[in-house]
Design a protein around this motif. Sequence first.
Motif, PDB file in Angstrom:
ATOM      1  N   CYS A  41      -9.064 -34.030 -54.531  1.00  0.00           N
ATOM      2  CA  CYS A  41      -8.733 -33.551 -55.310  1.00  0.00           C
ATOM      3  C   CYS A  41      -8.330 -33.534 -56.269  1.00  0.00           C
ATOM      4  O   CYS A  41      -7.395 -32.757 -57.371  1.00  0.00           O
ATOM      5  N   CYS A  45      -4.373 -30.361 -56.706  1.00  0.00           N
ATOM      6  CA  CYS A  45      -4.032 -29.027 -55.311  1.00  0.00           C
ATOM      7  C   CYS A  45      -3.038 -29.456 -54.544  1.00  0.00           C
ATOM      8  O   CYS A  45      -2.571 -30.496 -54.248  1.00  0.00           O
ATOM      9  N   GLU A  64     -14.305 -32.631 -49.813  1.00  0.00           N
ATOM     10  CA  GLU A  64     -14.621 -32.309 -50.922  1.00  0.00           C
ATOM     11  C   GLU A  64     -15.266 -31.873 -52.269  1.00  0.00           C
ATOM     12  O   GLU A  64     -15.379 -30.800 -51.846  1.00  0.00           O
ATOM     13  N   TRP A  67     -17.024 -28.525 -49.859  1.00  0.00           N
ATOM     14  CA  TRP A  67     -16.817 -27.528 -49.795  1.00  0.00           C
ATOM     15  C   TRP A  67     -15.941 -27.038 -50.932  1.00  0.00           C
ATOM     16  O   TRP A  67     -15.532 -25.484 -51.172  1.00  0.00           O
ATOM     17  N   CYS A  68     -15.372 -28.218 -52.197  1.00  0.00           N
ATOM     18  CA  CYS A  68     -14.961 -27.794 -53.186  1.00  0.00           C
ATOM     19  C   CYS A  68     -15.713 -27.918 -54.126  1.00  0.00           C
ATOM     20  O   CYS A  68     -15.082 -29.053 -55.364  1.00  0.00           O
ATOM     21  N   LEU A  71     -14.274 -27.849 -58.134  1.00  0.00           N
ATOM     22  CA  LEU A  71     -13.175 -28.498 -58.558  1.00  0.00           C
ATOM     23  C   LEU A  71     -13.670 -29.895 -58.536  1.00  0.00           C
ATOM     24  O   LEU A  71     -12.899 -31.265 -58.783  1.00  0.00           O
ATOM     25  N   SER A  72     -14.093 -30.390 -57.198  1.00  0.00           N
ATOM     26  CA  SER A  72     -14.485 -31.509 -57.170  1.00  0.00           C
ATOM     27  C   SER A  72     -15.429 -32.274 -58.877  1.00  0.00           C
ATOM     28  O   SER A  72     -14.812 -33.187 -59.236  1.00  0.00           O
TER      29      SER A  72
END
Length: 144
Positions: A41, A45, A64, A67-68, A71-72
């Motif tokens: 991130c 984070c 990343e 799942w994120c 945010l990525s």
Amino acid sequence: LCKTPCEHPGFCCYALWCPCCASYGLRKQALHGDINRYVCCNGLCPCSGHCCESSCPGFCLCMETFWCFSLSVQTTRYMIQDELRIHTTKCDNCLIITMIVLEYLACIFHIIACITGMDEIRLAANILQLIADIMWCSVCACMQ
């Protein structure tokens, strides 16, 4: 964000249909091909730097982006903006704020539907959620 679909339609379609792959590729580009510089991130984070990124950065970046994802996309965008000294435009802000407001409205309608049990409100919540999801996919595709 507003000019991207016209200037790069092929990549926008790719980012719309394969968002995680596009996000992975862009972060790798933002790192100038040196995946060993990767930090989860981009250090935004509390878990950043504590996810074994140094031993397996490619796998961690893949996780990343899956799942994120949002945010990525955002962290890569910030990396590129910082490096190239690009500022967010008023149009960009308007699109992002509209997207967030739609998400909040959908959430509020879902909560009201749960409390009241009214099918009409549940339908309105689902329609708002669909519009918010379509906008989110479109904005993320342009943001990448």
